[in-house]
Design an enzyme around this catalytic site. Structure first.
Site, PDB file in Angstrom:
ATOM      1  N   HIS A   5       0.843  -1.198   0.000  1.00  0.00           N
ATOM      2  CA  HIS A   5       0.000   0.000   0.000  1.00  0.00           C
ATOM      3  C   HIS A   5       0.881   1.253   0.000  1.00  0.00           C
ATOM      4  O   HIS A   5       1.988   1.261   0.549  1.00  0.00           O
ATOM      5  CB  HIS A   5      -0.951   0.007   1.202  1.00  0.00           C
ATOM      6  CG  HIS A   5      -0.258   0.167   2.528  1.00  0.00           C
ATOM      7  ND1 HIS A   5      -0.160   1.380   3.187  1.00  0.00           N
ATOM      8  CD2 HIS A   5       0.385  -0.738   3.323  1.00  0.00           C
ATOM      9  CE1 HIS A   5       0.490   1.221   4.318  1.00  0.00           C
ATOM     10  NE2 HIS A   5       0.838  -0.049   4.436  1.00  0.00           N
ATOM     11  N   HIS A  13       0.802   5.826  -1.467  1.00  0.00           N
ATOM     12  CA  HIS A  13       0.186   6.891  -2.262  1.00  0.00           C
ATOM     13  C   HIS A  13       0.919   7.030  -3.594  1.00  0.00           C
ATOM     14  O   HIS A  13       1.792   7.887  -3.751  1.00  0.00           O
ATOM     15  CB  HIS A  13       0.224   8.215  -1.498  1.00  0.00           C
ATOM     16  CG  HIS A  13      -0.538   8.218  -0.223  1.00  0.00           C
ATOM     17  ND1 HIS A  13      -1.831   7.748  -0.118  1.00  0.00           N
ATOM     18  CD2 HIS A  13      -0.203   8.646   1.034  1.00  0.00           C
ATOM     19  CE1 HIS A  13      -2.259   7.889   1.132  1.00  0.00           C
ATOM     20  NE2 HIS A  13      -1.293   8.420   1.851  1.00  0.00           N
TER      21      HIS A  13
END
Length: 377
Positions: free
Chosen positions: A139, A141
């Site tokens: 995970h 951004h």
């Protein structure tokens, strides 16, 4: 005069030798086929005709276990900021020991969302070859990375994501950088001390509330084309829609985060078994909440919604929401709406895992909606 005759003899001999080996090869393949057919007939004879259909449909007990829920599965969550991603990642971290998988945070330099071609290729190589860290959830951004485009044709990872109403997401970020949150309350944010409200910002046409700041969710799904970062690009919007519908296993919405988690538990039990109970009763169900957030005025909302960028981001959100609701209808059936036939087929309803979804109804996962028949050798 003898040379042409000799050549003809050699060619004739070569022809007969080649034909002989071709016949041997053909006989060998026929023998292999006969052996395979005999083995298949033997296996089929052990299955009672009356149990054939039941045997095929009961594969529901371990859905797609060999692919999406195996020890080789890699899930990528390229999380959009301020969409509830910290809470969802917290659930993944809490469950990883119990469900035996790894969680890895992809921390990009200076929090940039784009990766160079070289970085993308290294990323692909890392997560596909790092056997010691499989199964795994990655995970971070960063924008969507197209594995197929970069030449990776083997089994590709499973993409998931969550998006939020565009203006709500912008408001959350606007106040977050000024007042922080309850996740790391002592960390000083870059706008700390600036007490200008969102309404004041809109009235002054300040850059912090410029609609261009709404252009974020579309690029996260669009990918690494330069056009993805051009605010108001219709091409980027259509590419984002295409990727969401074709490259992501599931995309949820912040406003129905619990429903998304319930679906993940049903679809990927290898990773998310127990996630819904943790979300409803655990301490990490809502990890990050902005400390202060003022509701914008109707005038501010109207002014923001006049922009073409808001309209595109809103169109993308509505597209994602309709897709999510469609998948939810295919996944669950309401317990209080089961007809008599469904009750007969689901006689063990009381023993099934139930999910309380956002509409206030209890749901159970639908059983397989297909079966095999007219099976031939």
């Amino acid at each position: 005069m003898m040379i042409p005759q000799l050549k003809r003899n050699k060619l004739t001999l070569l022809f007969f030798v080649s034909s002989f080996f071709f016949i041997l090869l053909l006989l060998h393949e026929v023998s292999k086929r006969d052996t395979a057919l005999a083995r298949l007939e033997s296996q089929l004879s052990q299955i009672k005709p009356g149990n054939a259909r039941r045997h095929l449909t009961e594969s529901y007990d371990q859905p797609y276990a060999d692919y999406f829920n195996s020890d080789e599965t890699v899930v990528i969550y390229n999380r959009v900021p301020k969409t509830g991603s910290t809470s969802f990642a917290g659930i993944a971290y809490t469950l990883c020991s119990t469900n035996r998988y790894h969680v890895l945070h992809v921390n990009t330099t200076r929090n940039v969302h784009t990766l160079s071609i070289n970085d993308q290729m290294h990323f692909i190589q890392n997560i596909t070859n790092w056997e010691a860290k499989k199964p795994a959830i990655y995970h971070g951004h960063f924008y969507f990375v197209d594995f197929l485009k970069l030449g990776f044709n083997d089994r590709r990872p499973v993409y998931i994501n969550i998006i939020r109403k565009p203006l709500d997401r912008l408001l959350s970020y606007y106040y977050f950088v000024r007042y922080g949150d309850n996740f790391r309350p002592h960390l000083k944010r870059r706008k700390m001390g600036n007490q200008m409200t969102f309404d004041e910002c809109v009235a002054k046409d300040h850059k912090d509330c410029d609609p261009v700041n709404l252009w974020l969710q579309i690029p996260f799904f669009c990918g690494h084309s330069y056009r993805c970062r051009q605010p108001g690009s219709r091409w980027a919007l259509e590419q984002a829609k295409f990727n969401l519908a074709n490259k992501y296993l599931l995309v949820g919405v912040t406003e129905e985060l619990g429903d998304f988690i319930a679906m993940m538990e049903v679809i990927l039990p290898r990773f998310f078994r127990g996630a819904m109970d943790l979300y409803l009763n655990g301490e990490k169900s809502h990890l990050r909440q902005t400390n202060k957030k003022d509701k914008p005025s109707e005038d501010s909302i109207a002014k923001i919604q006049e922009s073409s960028i808001w309209k595109m981001e809103h169109e993308f959100y509505e597209f994602a929401l309709e897709q999510f609701h469609f998948q939810k209808r295919l996944t669950f059936q309401a317990v209080d709406k089961l007809d008599e036939e469904s009750l007969k087929e689901s006689s063990d309803v009381q023993n099934q895992q139930t999910y309380l979804l956002s509409d206030g109804h209890l749901y159970i996962p639908k059983r397989l909606q297909f079966h095999y028949e007219k099976v031939r050798p």
